[in-house]
Design an enzyme around this catalytic site. Sequence first.
Site, short mmCIF file in Angstrom:
data_model
loop_
_atom_site.label_atom_id
_atom_site.label_comp_id
_atom_site.label_asym_id
_atom_site.label_seq_id
_atom_site.Cartn_x
_atom_site.Cartn_y
_atom_site.Cartn_z
CE LYS A 102 -4.40 1.21 0.34
NZ LYS A 102 -5.58 0.52 -0.18
N1 LIG Z 1 -10.96 2.54 -5.52
C1 LIG Z 1 -10.78 1.25 -5.30
O1 LIG Z 1 -10.71 0.44 -6.23
C2 LIG Z 1 -10.65 0.71 -3.89
C3 LIG Z 1 -10.24 -0.62 -3.73
C4 LIG Z 1 -10.20 -1.15 -2.44
C5 LIG Z 1 -10.54 -0.38 -1.37
N2 LIG Z 1 -10.92 0.92 -1.54
C6 LIG Z 1 -11.27 1.69 -0.35
O2 LIG Z 1 -12.54 2.30 -0.50
C7 LIG Z 1 -12.57 3.55 0.18
C8 LIG Z 1 -13.01 4.65 -0.76
O3 LIG Z 1 -12.08 4.72 -1.84
P1 LIG Z 1 -12.42 5.45 -3.22
O4 LIG Z 1 -11.52 4.89 -4.24
O5 LIG Z 1 -13.88 5.47 -3.45
O6 LIG Z 1 -11.92 6.93 -2.91
P2 LIG Z 1 -12.40 8.31 -3.60
O7 LIG Z 1 -11.33 9.27 -3.33
O8 LIG Z 1 -12.83 8.07 -5.00
O9 LIG Z 1 -13.70 8.69 -2.76
C9 LIG Z 1 -13.66 8.88 -1.37
C10 LIG Z 1 -15.00 9.48 -0.95
O10 LIG Z 1 -15.01 9.60 0.48
C11 LIG Z 1 -15.39 10.92 0.81
N3 LIG Z 1 -14.84 11.27 2.12
C12 LIG Z 1 -13.56 11.52 2.45
N4 LIG Z 1 -13.46 11.80 3.77
C13 LIG Z 1 -14.73 11.72 4.25
C14 LIG Z 1 -15.28 11.91 5.53
N5 LIG Z 1 -14.53 12.24 6.56
N6 LIG Z 1 -16.63 11.74 5.69
C15 LIG Z 1 -17.41 11.40 4.63
N7 LIG Z 1 -16.92 11.20 3.39
C16 LIG Z 1 -15.60 11.36 3.22
C17 LIG Z 1 -14.89 11.78 -0.33
O11 LIG Z 1 -15.54 13.04 -0.39
C18 LIG Z 1 -15.24 10.88 -1.50
O12 LIG Z 1 -16.60 11.01 -1.84
C19 LIG Z 1 -11.18 3.75 0.76
O13 LIG Z 1 -11.15 3.34 2.10
C20 LIG Z 1 -10.31 2.82 -0.10
O14 LIG Z 1 -9.16 2.37 0.58
C21 LIG Z 1 -10.98 1.48 -2.78
#
Ligand SMILES: NC(=O)c1ccc[n+]([C@@H]2O[C@H](COP(=O)([O-])OP(=O)(O)OC[C@H]3O[C@@H](n4cnc5c(N)ncnc54)[C@H](O)[C@@H]3O)[C@@H](O)[C@H]2O)c1
Length: 303
Positions: A102
């Site tokens: 990561k």
């Molecule tokens: N993108 C992927 O393929 C992927 C894969 C595995 C895990 N994840 C996990 O999923 C989660 C989201 O990732 P993502 O890719 O959608 O990220 P992203 O950056 O596309 O979206 C994150 C979202 O969370 C919101 N956010 C941030 N802080 C916040 C808070 N304090 N309260 C409420 N909303 C908040 C942002 O405004 C945004 O809408 C993360 O924990 C990430 O590790 C993502």
Amino acid sequence: MNALAATNRNFKLASRLLGLDSKIEKSLLIPFREIKVECSIPKDDGTLATYVGFRIQHDNSRGPMKGGIRYHPEVEPDEVNALAQLMTWKTAVANLPYGGAKGGIGVDPSELSASELERLTRVFTQKIHDLIGVHTDVPAPDMGTGPQTMAWILDEYSKFHGHSPAVVTGKPIDLGGSLGRDAATGRGVLFATEALLNEYGKSVSGQRFVIQGFGNVGSWAAQLINEKGGKIVAVSDITGAIKNSNGLDIPSLLKYSKENRGIKGFHGGDSIDPKSILVEDCDVLIPAALGGVINRYFHISQI
Ligand SMILES: NC(=O)c1ccc[n+]([C@@H]2O[C@H](COP(=O)([O-])OP(=O)(O)OC[C@H]3O[C@@H](n4cnc5c(N)ncnc54)[C@H](O)[C@@H]3O)[C@@H](O)[C@H]2O)c1
């Protein structure tokens, strides 16, 4: 308990259940390699800005390490370490020939212009390019990063190693990305939710959902759940939170959120305190922002 302490504790519980040798347990708790780099860039106004970038490679026993790159102000070594370790367990449990890693940069991407983000991503890649690669460690998008970030990493990495599209996943389709990758994690949320509801003899249709986070994962999960007849009654992101007990109009919310870089101001629901999102009445709560938001210390009285 911070993310690393919680992850280590869970691993130790699993290791005891498996009867794992204590020496193997210790070697699996210590990451293979921890990388911390200074990333300085000229801002658009000519001033210098410095950020700290991390890549933690947890284990490669089963294959090249694999894991996302996060841009968020709270990125710090313990959290990256925990997420790298979790990637090892996830690829192993799914029986994929990969290990776990990561990475991230402690930065608020919303405060940088597109060209500043590009410079930062390229500097970060210059600092770690020798330690990632198709057979070593393959980064992916995570919070605050996306296909564009992966395209910059791919381009910068290729300057040193020749054209190497497989060095990252989650890149744009035109650069060799996989069809369906953009939606994949949100679709995984749908599948997991369907499997869970199935255990209770229920289906997605007619259930009431609350989603924290409306980025890649949260917005795709919302779209797919909505298509299956689920009712999304509240959503939050970093800009705010909205609620509509009759169900939010998800196609309109997706359009609004893209155009306005967030859900704040959407007229199809009532604005609520984002802190209350985790205790809104629902059948299924989907935390799709930061990890660790549901813990033993969380209590409604904190709101
Ligand atoms: N993108 C992927 O393929 C992927 C894969 C595995 C895990 N994840 C996990 O999923 C989660 C989201 O990732 P993502 O890719 O959608 O990220 P992203 O950056 O596309 O979206 C994150 C979202 O969370 C919101 N956010 C941030 N802080 C916040 C808070 N304090 N309260 C409420 N909303 C908040 C942002 O405004 C945004 O809408 C993360 O924990 C990430 O590790 C993502």
